[in-house]
Design a protein around this motif. Sequence first.
Motif, PDB file in Angstrom:
ATOM      1  N   SER A   3       0.838  -1.210   0.000  1.00 45.07           N
ATOM      2  CA  SER A   3       0.000   0.000   0.000  1.00 45.07           C
ATOM      3  C   SER A   3       0.867   1.252   0.000  1.00 45.07           C
ATOM      4  CB  SER A   3      -0.926   0.016   1.215  1.00 45.07           C
ATOM      5  OG  SER A   3      -1.864  -1.024   1.124  1.00 45.07           O
ATOM      6  N   ARG A   4       1.948   1.230   0.782  1.00 44.04           N
ATOM      7  CA  ARG A   4       2.867   2.378   0.804  1.00 44.04           C
ATOM      8  C   ARG A   4       3.582   2.527  -0.536  1.00 44.04           C
ATOM      9  NH1 ARG A   4       4.096   0.150   5.853  1.00 44.04           N
ATOM     10  NH2 ARG A   4       6.079  -0.632   5.061  1.00 44.04           N
ATOM     11  N   ARG A   5       4.001   1.419  -1.124  1.00 45.95           N
ATOM     12  CA  ARG A   5       4.680   1.483  -2.434  1.00 45.95           C
ATOM     13  C   ARG A   5       3.737   2.043  -3.493  1.00 45.95           C
ATOM     14  NH1 ARG A   5       7.519   0.777   0.929  1.00 45.95           N
ATOM     15  NH2 ARG A   5       7.697   2.964   0.427  1.00 45.95           N
ATOM     16  N   LEU A   6       2.455   1.652  -3.446  1.00 45.44           N
ATOM     17  CA  LEU A   6       1.471   2.197  -4.383  1.00 45.44           C
ATOM     18  C   LEU A   6       1.256   3.685  -4.140  1.00 45.44           C
ATOM     19  CD1 LEU A   6      -1.091  -0.731  -4.442  1.00 45.44           C
ATOM     20  CD2 LEU A   6      -0.001   0.267  -6.463  1.00 45.44           C
ATOM     21  N   ALA A   7       1.129   4.085  -2.887  1.00 37.78           N
ATOM     22  CA  ALA A   7       0.904   5.490  -2.557  1.00 37.78           C
ATOM     23  C   ALA A   7       2.079   6.363  -2.991  1.00 37.78           C
ATOM     24  CB  ALA A   7       0.659   5.645  -1.054  1.00 37.78           C
ATOM     25  N   ASP A   8       3.294   5.819  -2.921  1.00 42.19           N
ATOM     26  CA  ASP A   8       4.496   6.559  -3.321  1.00 42.19           C
ATOM     27  C   ASP A   8       4.765   6.454  -4.821  1.00 42.19           C
ATOM     28  OD1 ASP A   8       4.902   7.268  -0.689  1.00 42.19           O
ATOM     29  OD2 ASP A   8       6.445   5.743  -0.321  1.00 42.19           O
ATOM     30  N   ALA A   9       3.932   5.706  -5.546  1.00 40.57           N
ATOM     31  CA  ALA A   9       4.084   5.481  -6.993  1.00 40.57           C
ATOM     32  C   ALA A   9       5.376   4.736  -7.324  1.00 40.57           C
ATOM     33  CB  ALA A   9       3.984   6.777  -7.773  1.00 40.57           C
ATOM     34  N   ASP A  10       5.859   3.914  -6.381  1.00 43.17           N
ATOM     35  CA  ASP A  10       7.021   3.065  -6.643  1.00 43.17           C
ATOM     36  C   ASP A  10       6.616   1.843  -7.468  1.00 43.17           C
ATOM     37  OD1 ASP A  10       8.588   4.783  -5.151  1.00 43.17           O
ATOM     38  OD2 ASP A  10       8.450   3.580  -3.329  1.00 43.17           O
ATOM     39  N   VAL A  11       5.355   1.433  -7.319  1.00 44.64           N
ATOM     40  CA  VAL A  11       4.816   0.315  -8.093  1.00 44.64           C
ATOM     41  C   VAL A  11       3.479   0.744  -8.691  1.00 44.64           C
ATOM     42  CG1 VAL A  11       5.925  -1.513  -6.716  1.00 44.64           C
ATOM     43  CG2 VAL A  11       3.658  -0.724  -6.093  1.00 44.64           C
ATOM     44  N   LEU A  12       3.084   0.030  -9.730  1.00 47.74           N
ATOM     45  CA  LEU A  12       1.833   0.310 -10.417  1.00 47.74           C
ATOM     46  C   LEU A  12       1.005  -0.960 -10.497  1.00 47.74           C
ATOM     47  CD1 LEU A  12       3.483   2.144 -13.422  1.00 47.74           C
ATOM     48  CD2 LEU A  12       2.508   3.217 -11.397  1.00 47.74           C
ATOM     49  N   THR A  13      -0.302  -0.820 -10.363  1.00 46.86           N
ATOM     50  CA  THR A  13      -1.184  -1.958 -10.569  1.00 46.86           C
ATOM     51  C   THR A  13      -1.190  -2.256 -12.061  1.00 46.86           C
ATOM     52  OG1 THR A  13      -2.553  -1.244  -8.723  1.00 46.86           O
ATOM     53  CG2 THR A  13      -3.518  -2.839 -10.224  1.00 46.86           C
ATOM     54  N   ALA A  14      -1.072  -3.524 -12.418  1.00 47.15           N
ATOM     55  CA  ALA A  14      -1.004  -3.904 -13.826  1.00 47.15           C
ATOM     56  C   ALA A  14      -1.877  -5.121 -14.073  1.00 47.15           C
ATOM     57  CB  ALA A  14       0.435  -4.208 -14.205  1.00 47.15           C
ATOM     58  N   THR A  15      -2.071  -5.421 -15.335  1.00 45.10           N
ATOM     59  CA  THR A  15      -2.808  -6.612 -15.736  1.00 45.10           C
ATOM     60  C   THR A  15      -1.800  -7.714 -16.005  1.00 45.10           C
ATOM     61  OG1 THR A  15      -4.487  -5.230 -16.752  1.00 45.10           O
ATOM     62  CG2 THR A  15      -4.436  -7.541 -17.414  1.00 45.10           C
ATOM     63  N   PRO A  16      -1.972  -8.880 -15.398  1.00 41.67           N
ATOM     64  CA  PRO A  16      -1.017  -9.964 -15.646  1.00 41.67           C
ATOM     65  C   PRO A  16      -1.063 -10.393 -17.110  1.00 41.67           C
ATOM     66  CG  PRO A  16      -2.779 -10.688 -14.176  1.00 41.67           C
ATOM     67  CD  PRO A  16      -3.022  -9.259 -14.488  1.00 41.67           C
ATOM     68  N   PRO A  17       0.077 -10.809 -17.643  1.00 43.76           N
ATOM     69  CA  PRO A  17       0.083 -11.278 -19.030  1.00 43.76           C
ATOM     70  C   PRO A  17      -0.765 -12.533 -19.164  1.00 43.76           C
ATOM     71  CG  PRO A  17       2.189 -11.694 -17.979  1.00 43.76           C
ATOM     72  CD  PRO A  17       1.366 -10.906 -17.015  1.00 43.76           C
ATOM     73  N   LYS A  18      -1.394 -12.672 -20.308  1.00 47.20           N
ATOM     74  CA  LYS A  18      -2.212 -13.863 -20.540  1.00 47.20           C
ATOM     75  C   LYS A  18      -1.299 -15.057 -20.768  1.00 47.20           C
ATOM     76  CE  LYS A  18      -6.045 -11.371 -22.461  1.00 47.20           C
ATOM     77  NZ  LYS A  18      -7.385 -11.714 -22.194  1.00 47.20           N
ATOM     78  N   ALA A  19      -1.693 -16.181 -20.222  1.00 47.06           N
ATOM     79  CA  ALA A  19      -0.930 -17.410 -20.415  1.00 47.06           C
ATOM     80  C   ALA A  19      -1.034 -17.831 -21.874  1.00 47.06           C
ATOM     81  CB  ALA A  19      -1.441 -18.514 -19.506  1.00 47.06           C
ATOM     82  N   GLN A  20       0.100 -18.106 -22.476  1.00 42.53           N
ATOM     83  CA  GLN A  20       0.095 -18.533 -23.867  1.00 42.53           C
ATOM     84  C   GLN A  20      -0.161 -20.024 -23.920  1.00 42.53           C
ATOM     85  OE1 GLN A  20       3.556 -17.299 -25.921  1.00 42.53           O
ATOM     86  NE2 GLN A  20       3.213 -15.126 -25.537  1.00 42.53           N
ATOM     87  N   LYS A  21      -1.042 -20.406 -24.817  1.00 35.26           N
ATOM     88  CA  LYS A  21      -1.354 -21.814 -24.979  1.00 35.26           C
ATOM     89  C   LYS A  21      -0.420 -22.417 -26.019  1.00 35.26           C
ATOM     90  CE  LYS A  21      -6.194 -21.306 -23.780  1.00 35.26           C
ATOM     91  NZ  LYS A  21      -7.562 -21.494 -24.183  1.00 35.26           N
ATOM     92  N   GLY A  22       0.019 -23.610 -25.759  1.00 35.84           N
ATOM     93  CA  GLY A  22       0.884 -24.311 -26.690  1.00 35.84           C
ATOM     94  C   GLY A  22       0.069 -24.857 -27.848  1.00 35.84           C
ATOM     95  N   PRO A  23       0.748 -25.361 -28.880  1.00 37.05           N
ATOM     96  CA  PRO A  23       0.033 -25.928 -30.018  1.00 37.05           C
ATOM     97  C   PRO A  23      -0.717 -27.183 -29.610  1.00 37.05           C
ATOM     98  CG  PRO A  23       2.388 -26.311 -30.192  1.00 37.05           C
ATOM     99  CD  PRO A  23       2.177 -25.424 -29.004  1.00 37.05           C
ATOM    100  N   LYS A  24      -1.889 -27.368 -30.230  1.00 36.35           N
ATOM    101  CA  LYS A  24      -2.685 -28.554 -29.898  1.00 36.35           C
ATOM    102  C   LYS A  24      -2.078 -29.768 -30.578  1.00 36.35           C
ATOM    103  CE  LYS A  24      -7.002 -26.265 -28.986  1.00 36.35           C
ATOM    104  NZ  LYS A  24      -8.421 -26.281 -29.161  1.00 36.35           N
ATOM    105  N   ALA A  25      -2.088 -30.857 -29.872  1.00 39.87           N
ATOM    106  CA  ALA A  25      -1.512 -32.105 -30.395  1.00 39.87           C
ATOM    107  C   ALA A  25      -2.519 -32.859 -31.217  1.00 39.87           C
ATOM    108  CB  ALA A  25      -1.026 -32.977 -29.257  1.00 39.87           C
TER     109      ALA A  25
END
Length: 59
Positions: free
Chosen positions: A37-59
């Motif tokens: 919470s302190r890191r967010l308030a100080d703008a040291d970190v930002l809330t982000a969207t996690p990367p989408k999991a990439q799906k492998g090729p179908k067998a």
Amino acid sequence: MRQIFLKPAAGLRVPDPATGEPLPATGARVTPSAYWSRRLADADVLTATPPKAQKGPKA
């Protein structure tokens, strides 16, 4: 427990108190706490969207 996805602000190294390692530049899921919470308030970190999991090729 609920988690949030955070990224460090550009050019910053922000330590993760749970691991002692810097938060990856690509971001990571962390458990909300007073520390984050302190890191967010100080703008040291930002809330982000996690990367989408990439799906492998179908067998």
